[in-house]
Each structure stands twice: as C-alpha cells, then as structure tokens.
Design an enzyme around this catalytic site. Structure first.
Site, PDB file in Angstrom:
ATOM      1  N   ASP A 102       0.859  -1.175   0.000  1.00  0.00           N
ATOM      2  CA  ASP A 102       0.000   0.000   0.000  1.00  0.00           C
ATOM      3  C   ASP A 102       0.903   1.235   0.000  1.00  0.00           C
ATOM      4  O   ASP A 102       1.796   1.351   0.843  1.00  0.00           O
ATOM      5  CB  ASP A 102      -0.842  -0.008   1.293  1.00  0.00           C
ATOM      6  CG  ASP A 102      -2.308   0.203   1.032  1.00  0.00           C
ATOM      7  OD1 ASP A 102      -2.677   1.299   0.562  1.00  0.00           O
ATOM      8  OD2 ASP A 102      -3.097  -0.714   1.318  1.00  0.00           O
ATOM      9  N   ASP A 209      -3.044   4.535  -2.267  1.00  0.00           N
ATOM     10  CA  ASP A 209      -4.064   5.068  -1.360  1.00  0.00           C
ATOM     11  C   ASP A 209      -4.480   6.486  -1.758  1.00  0.00           C
ATOM     12  O   ASP A 209      -3.627   7.315  -2.087  1.00  0.00           O
ATOM     13  CB  ASP A 209      -3.450   5.082   0.053  1.00  0.00           C
ATOM     14  CG  ASP A 209      -4.460   5.376   1.144  1.00  0.00           C
ATOM     15  OD1 ASP A 209      -5.381   4.574   1.313  1.00  0.00           O
ATOM     16  OD2 ASP A 209      -4.305   6.409   1.836  1.00  0.00           O
ATOM     17  N   GLU A 267      -6.741   4.159  -5.602  1.00  0.00           N
ATOM     18  CA  GLU A 267      -8.021   4.312  -4.914  1.00  0.00           C
ATOM     19  C   GLU A 267      -8.627   5.641  -5.344  1.00  0.00           C
ATOM     20  O   GLU A 267      -8.117   6.698  -4.993  1.00  0.00           O
ATOM     21  CB  GLU A 267      -7.793   4.291  -3.398  1.00  0.00           C
ATOM     22  CG  GLU A 267      -9.088   4.277  -2.639  1.00  0.00           C
ATOM     23  CD  GLU A 267      -8.952   4.677  -1.182  1.00  0.00           C
ATOM     24  OE1 GLU A 267      -9.818   4.306  -0.390  1.00  0.00           O
ATOM     25  OE2 GLU A 267      -7.979   5.373  -0.838  1.00  0.00           O
ATOM     26  N   HIS A 344     -11.040  -3.524   3.079  1.00  0.00           N
ATOM     27  CA  HIS A 344     -10.954  -3.268   4.517  1.00  0.00           C
ATOM     28  C   HIS A 344     -11.760  -2.046   4.944  1.00  0.00           C
ATOM     29  O   HIS A 344     -11.744  -1.687   6.122  1.00  0.00           O
ATOM     30  CB  HIS A 344      -9.488  -3.067   4.899  1.00  0.00           C
ATOM     31  CG  HIS A 344      -8.922  -1.826   4.272  1.00  0.00           C
ATOM     32  ND1 HIS A 344      -8.793  -1.698   2.902  1.00  0.00           N
ATOM     33  CD2 HIS A 344      -8.502  -0.663   4.805  1.00  0.00           C
ATOM     34  CE1 HIS A 344      -8.317  -0.503   2.633  1.00  0.00           C
ATOM     35  NE2 HIS A 344      -8.125   0.154   3.775  1.00  0.00           N
ATOM     36  N   ASP A 345     -12.421  -1.368   4.007  1.00  0.00           N
ATOM     37  CA  ASP A 345     -13.189  -0.166   4.337  1.00  0.00           C
ATOM     38  C   ASP A 345     -14.699  -0.388   4.237  1.00  0.00           C
ATOM     39  O   ASP A 345     -15.464   0.579   4.248  1.00  0.00           O
ATOM     40  CB  ASP A 345     -12.813   0.981   3.388  1.00  0.00           C
ATOM     41  CG  ASP A 345     -11.401   1.509   3.637  1.00  0.00           C
ATOM     42  OD1 ASP A 345     -10.921   1.428   4.786  1.00  0.00           O
ATOM     43  OD2 ASP A 345     -10.782   1.993   2.675  1.00  0.00           O
TER      44      ASP A 345
HETATM   45  C1  GLC Z   1      -7.965   4.933   2.328  1.00  0.00           C
HETATM   46  C2  GLC Z   1      -7.869   3.669   3.119  1.00  0.00           C
HETATM   47  C3  GLC Z   1      -8.549   3.863   4.432  1.00  0.00           C
HETATM   48  C4  GLC Z   1      -7.867   4.995   5.158  1.00  0.00           C
HETATM   49  C5  GLC Z   1      -7.763   6.245   4.295  1.00  0.00           C
HETATM   50  C6  GLC Z   1      -6.801   7.227   4.851  1.00  0.00           C
HETATM   51  O1  GLC Z   1      -9.271   5.276   2.056  1.00  0.00           O
HETATM   52  O2  GLC Z   1      -8.414   2.611   2.383  1.00  0.00           O
HETATM   53  O3  GLC Z   1      -8.560   2.706   5.210  1.00  0.00           O
HETATM   54  O4  GLC Z   1      -8.560   5.298   6.325  1.00  0.00           O
HETATM   55  O5  GLC Z   1      -7.320   5.957   2.999  1.00  0.00           O
HETATM   56  O6  GLC Z   1      -5.481   6.836   4.584  1.00  0.00           O
END
Ligand code: GLC
Ligand code: CA
Length: 581
Positions: A102, A209, A267, A344-345
């Site tokens: 990540d 991310d 993302e 995971h979100d």
């Molecule tokens: C992304 C991750 C999440 C995190 C956020 C801040 O959305 O998937 O889990 O809280 O970034 O880094």
C-alpha cells in the site's frame, strides 16, 4: 499472438488483499503479523491467488490502522521487520506469485520526522512539505480555521498548531497531516523514500491510497453549505482531482514506475464520471494501470459525508446500472478496470449483497463468487471473502468497533440534538462499518479460530460464527464456498477471453430480483450468459432463446447449487453460467 502490451501479467491476475493485523498471528500476541502471512502463502497459492496486496505494515502510531505512517522504511514492530518483508517477497516469488504494498503518500502520521520538522518553525526547509495556513477571525475576534471543510472522520480538516500559530490541513484524522505535493522537494522525497526503497527490494507494485487527493485547489475557500446542521461542509471539489493531479501521476511514472515491471491500482473516490475516470486509466496516458471506483461498493451508504452511516436502502436495478456503467466504461479504449466487492473499508459482501441468514449464507456466498468471477477487469478478493465471512453479529455493542471512523461518527451522532440519530448511525454501522472486514480471519473452529492461540486475547473479537465458517471445515469439502471460489477462479482463467477481457451486455434491467447479463469474448466469437437470483425466494429462470431471440444451444458451464437444479427455476440466491460454445 497475445501482446504483452495489451495483455500484461496483471490483467488476468487474481489479487488478494491481506489486512496484516487480522490474518494470522505467529507469536501469540493477538496481532496478525508478516511471519504469520508467510506461513499461509501456500494456502493462497492453492486458492489460485497470483498477487498478494498487503495493507500498510509500516511503522505507525496506528491512529488509522497503519494508514498513518511515521516511517516508510520501517515495519511496525508487531508486524515484523524489513527482513520479514524480504522473506515475504521471496515466499511469493518462489511460487510464481507477486507482492504489492500500500502506497500511502497523500498524508503521513503526525509522528513522521518530516512533519516534526515542518511544524518546528515557519522557516524550516520542510515547512512547505505540508499545508499550513493562517487563521481567520470572525467579527468577535474568535479564531476560525481557514475553511469550513468537513474531514472524513467527522470534524473539520484543520488543526491549530500552538508553536507556529498556524493551522495544518488533514483530510482524515488530525494525526494524518496532508503532504503538500505542490512542493517539488516533497515529491522527490516521496519517490525516493517510499517508492524506490520498496521497489528496489523486489515488490511488484502498489495499491495507491487516496490517489486523486494529491493535488488540491490552492485558493482555499469555503465550500457551499449543503449540511446546514453542521459547522463542517463536504468539500471534495476543493481537494479531489485537483489541477495538477495528472501531471503528478505522469511524473511518478516517468521518474519511478517506468523503471520497473510493476502494477499500480489507485483508490479513486468521489469520481462518478466515467470520462474523468478514464483519464487516470488510459494506458496511453501512463498514469495508473487501474483504479477502484466505489459507486457499487458504496450501495446503501448514506448521502454526503455526514450521513455516511445512515443506511440508505437500495434496489437491484441501481446495482445493475452501476455494474453496467463501470464494466462498459473501458470498452473501445485502452483503459483497464477492477472487479471487487469487499475491502478493509466496507462491510462483508455476503451480509450486504446476499444474506447471512443460515439458510441463505452458502448460496449467497457462492453467488457472489460467480458474479465477481464473470466480470471484466482484474479480480480483487479480500481476505475471508473466499470462505464467506460475514459481518460481525448485530448484537455486538459499539465497544467491539475499533475503527476511528466508526467511533467518530458514533460520537458525533451521540452529541446530536436528535436523540434518534445515535440509533440510526448504530444501525448503519451494523451493515456498513469498516470493522466488519477487520475482525480476525477464521482458520478453524478452535477458540480464536486458529488466528491466535486460545489463551490470547486477539486485538479484535473473533466472530461468534467462526466455529461454523472457517477454512478447516471447507477445505476438503468439494461443495464448499472455498472450493467454489477455486473453481470459479479456474474457469475465469480458462475462459479469460470472455470473463476477464470480454464486453458486458446487461439484460432485463428493471427486474428487481434477478441480475442477468451476457459476456461476449472480445472477438465476438464466444458468449456466456450469467444469471443471478439476488432475492431470498424462488424465481423464474429467464428463457434465454426468447430474450436473445436466437436459437443457440446454451449449455450450463457452472452453477452454485449443491442440489439438483430445477428446470426453469432459480432457487434463492442461486447463480448459473451458460455458454454457447
Ligand atoms: C484509504 C484507506 C482507508 C484509510 C484512508 C486514509 O481510504 O483505504 O482505510 O482510512 O485511505 O489513509
Ligand atoms: Ca503477532
């Protein structure tokens, strides 16, 4: 001949996300770790996984489960060491698998040395590596933050720093200050310190991310008030897909990524327009290989930022529209996409899109496997999805929810003048919370599910159903959810022209129970008909030759049911694939 340019290794790969805290604990301290993951690589290999995506395992105070990094070149002690990551790379590579990490470089932890320097004085050379702004004052002379923006985890996006008398920006928690990508030296440090360091150790790419937040608007003005009840307003237009984002991503490629044979998956939140998404994933643009677009996985999530956890019921026709849009948007382009329904979100797919009631659980889990494995793009699985892990029991209280976002939204609701708000948010958390996917992996039926020893207290509570839903009970059952995932992943690869690379044609959009579509191979010579009953009752199987008005000889390729199939009828949560070749 298949071209390496249009068919690189990562298109047909199945990528499996591991959440290190919850996968496998090797030393019985209640936290998963990298040696634990290494001990399970054969399990992943056997499942048919090609690439492991490891969520952040870097040094971190864990305000946001490692998405707040204080040293990119160290590993969080509970997870192991840099040597353990080297071992993991070796364990993957020796089996023909790959490893991606990540890349969390929109922000750091406030404990990162860079931020400590930046906040130490206004003229520190790293001052502009973060985003500092002076206060505003209202008519009564009260100090106010520079803008009214709402952050992800509730509250505003600015924190006051006493020492230097300015505010710093954080889109997430105040522990996660945003890096200033407009600073050239900051970008160079990111490329070197975070990317090259790990690429040179042999990792095969990154899940990137919050990638579309690197470039922000620089006028720092208030967002329009859309939530009059709150002091803080959703403001994604101010800090998402900003003016220099494409320049930054091209630079990241030319300076770093192009020098390695690696994959990137970004993302990409808050970007509902397919044309804008394409700008990121067109191969010719050299920005990202693919992205996660969140419209589908956010079904049921409340409107805007403040109401995220007030559940919003959705219809199957809405899901169909979203799946269709995000399947088709790359057709006729050189862009690429992803297939996923968990991470995971988010809550667990079985509980959200199927049913976790005992009588429907297995069928739902298999139907979801069949659905995902027949869609175009690179397939991502989240740990536990392959055994049908479900949301945490509805009876568990808020104390079992450990996520900063869940807790902040709950507390915000508890402070609301509307006494029902707290219950509404709690109901939403039971379906949507990020915690559901973060509980320990269920390996077997022992106390603590084989995640950690029976005498250890795991960092999150083990699911009450772990004795029923676990790897040990499924691995030797040829009809289990796990075996079905394996079978689907094999079929997906065998017929990659249809399932991985094919075009998508939605059928019967208005049917609110049955989701059906045709996948066509890219050259148009082969087809598959996929039919999924998303309801909890028996439904008529659509008559294929009628709806396609042709007379092809459709043969069943695969179906979800353990039982004998009924002529013309789909059972609750049953899925089938027919082919005409
Ligand atoms: C992304 C991750 C999440 C995190 C956020 C801040 O959305 O998937 O889990 O809280 O970034 O880094
Ligand atoms: Ca451990």
């Amino acid at each position: 001949m298949i071209s390496r340019v249009s068919h690189p290794w990562w298109k047909e790969a199945t990528i499996y996300q591991v959440y290190p805290a919850s996968f496998k604990d090797s030393n019985d301290d209640g936290w998963g770790d990298i040696p634990g993951l290494v001990s399970k690589i054969d399990y992943l290999h056997d499942l048919g996984v090609d690439v492991v995506w490891l969520s952040p395992m870097f040094e971190s105070p864990q305000a946001d489960m490692g998405y707040d990094i204080s040293d990119y070149q160290k590993v969080y002690a509970r997870y192991g060491t840099v040597q353990d990551v080297d071992n993991l790379v070796e364990a993957c590579h020796s089996r023909g698998m790959k490893l991606i990490l990540d890349l969390v470089v929109n922000h750091t932890s406030k404990e990162h040395e860079w931020f400590k320097e930046s906040r130490s004085s206004r003229d520190n050379p790293k001052r502009d590596w973060y985003i500092w702004k002076p206060a505003r004052y209202d008519a009564n002379g009260n100090r106010k933050p520079p803008t009214n923006w709402r952050s992800y985890f509730a509250g505003g996006t600015w924190t006051w720093d006493e020492l230097t008398q300015e505010y710093y920006l954080h889109l997430y928690a105040s522990d996660q200050p945003d890096l200033n990508w407009d600073s050239e030296s900051c970008r160079q440090a990111i490329y070197d310190n975070t990317m090259r360091f790990w690429l040179d150790r042999g990792v095969d790419g990154f899940r990137v991310d919050t990638v579309n937040k690197y470039s922000k608007r620089t006028d720092f003005v208030d967002a329009t008030i859309t939530d009059p009840k709150s002091e803080w307003q959703p403001a994604p237009d101010m800090w998402c897909n900003g003016p220099r984002i494409h320049e930054f991503l091209k630079e990241m490629n030319s300076q770093v990524l192009d020098h390695y044979d690696v994959v990137t998956v970004g993302e990409l939140s808050n970007t509902p327009d397919p044309e804008r998404v394409l700008d990121y994933v067109k191969a010719s643009e050299r920005e990202l290989n693919m992205i996660f677009q969140f419209d589908m996985i956010r079904l049921g999530t409340g409107d805007g930022f403040g109401s995220k956890y007030v559940f919003k019921p959705w219809k199957l026709s809405e899901m169909k529209t979203l799946v269709e849009r995000w399947q088709k948007f790359i057709e006729g382009t050189d862009g690429w996409t992803t297939v996923f329904c968990e991470n995971h979100d988010n809550g667990r797919a079985v509980s959200r899109f199927g049913s976790d009631k005992p009588e429907h659980w297995e069928n739902s889990a298999k139907m979801i496997a069949l659905w995902q494995a027949t869609l175009t793009g690179t397939l991502f699985l989240y740990q536990g999805q392959e055994i049908g892990m479900t949301n945490m029991p509805a009876t568990w209280p808020i104390e079992e929810y450990k996520d900063i976002e869940s807790n902040n939204f709950y507390q915000e609701a508890a402070r609301s003048s509307d006494v029902r708000e707290k219950d509404r948010v709690m109901d939403g958390l039971r379906i949507l919370a990020r915690d559901h996917s973060r509980i320990p992996f269920q390996w077997d039926s022992s106390v603590n599910a084989g995640f950690t020893s029976p005498n250890t207290e795991p960092w999150m509570r083990v699911h009450d159903d772990a004795c029923k839903i676990n790897v040990a009970s499924q691995v030797n059952d040829r009809q289990s959810v796990l075996s079905f995932y394996k079978k689907m992943m094999t079929l997906r690869k065998r017929h990659a022209d249809i399932f991985v690379h094919g075009t998508f044609q939605l059928l019967d959009k208005i049917n609110e129970d049955v989701f059906s579509y045709i996948k066509h191979s890219a050259d148009g010579s082969r087809r598959a008909f996929v039919v999924l009953n998303f309801s909890d009752s028996r439904k008529e199987l659509p008559a294929l030759n009628e709806c396609l008005s042709d007379s092809s000889d459709w043969q069943l390729l695969v179906g979800t049911t353990r039982n004998k199939r009924e002529e013309g009828v789909l059972n609750a949560f049953e899925g089938r694939v027919y082919v005409d070749f």
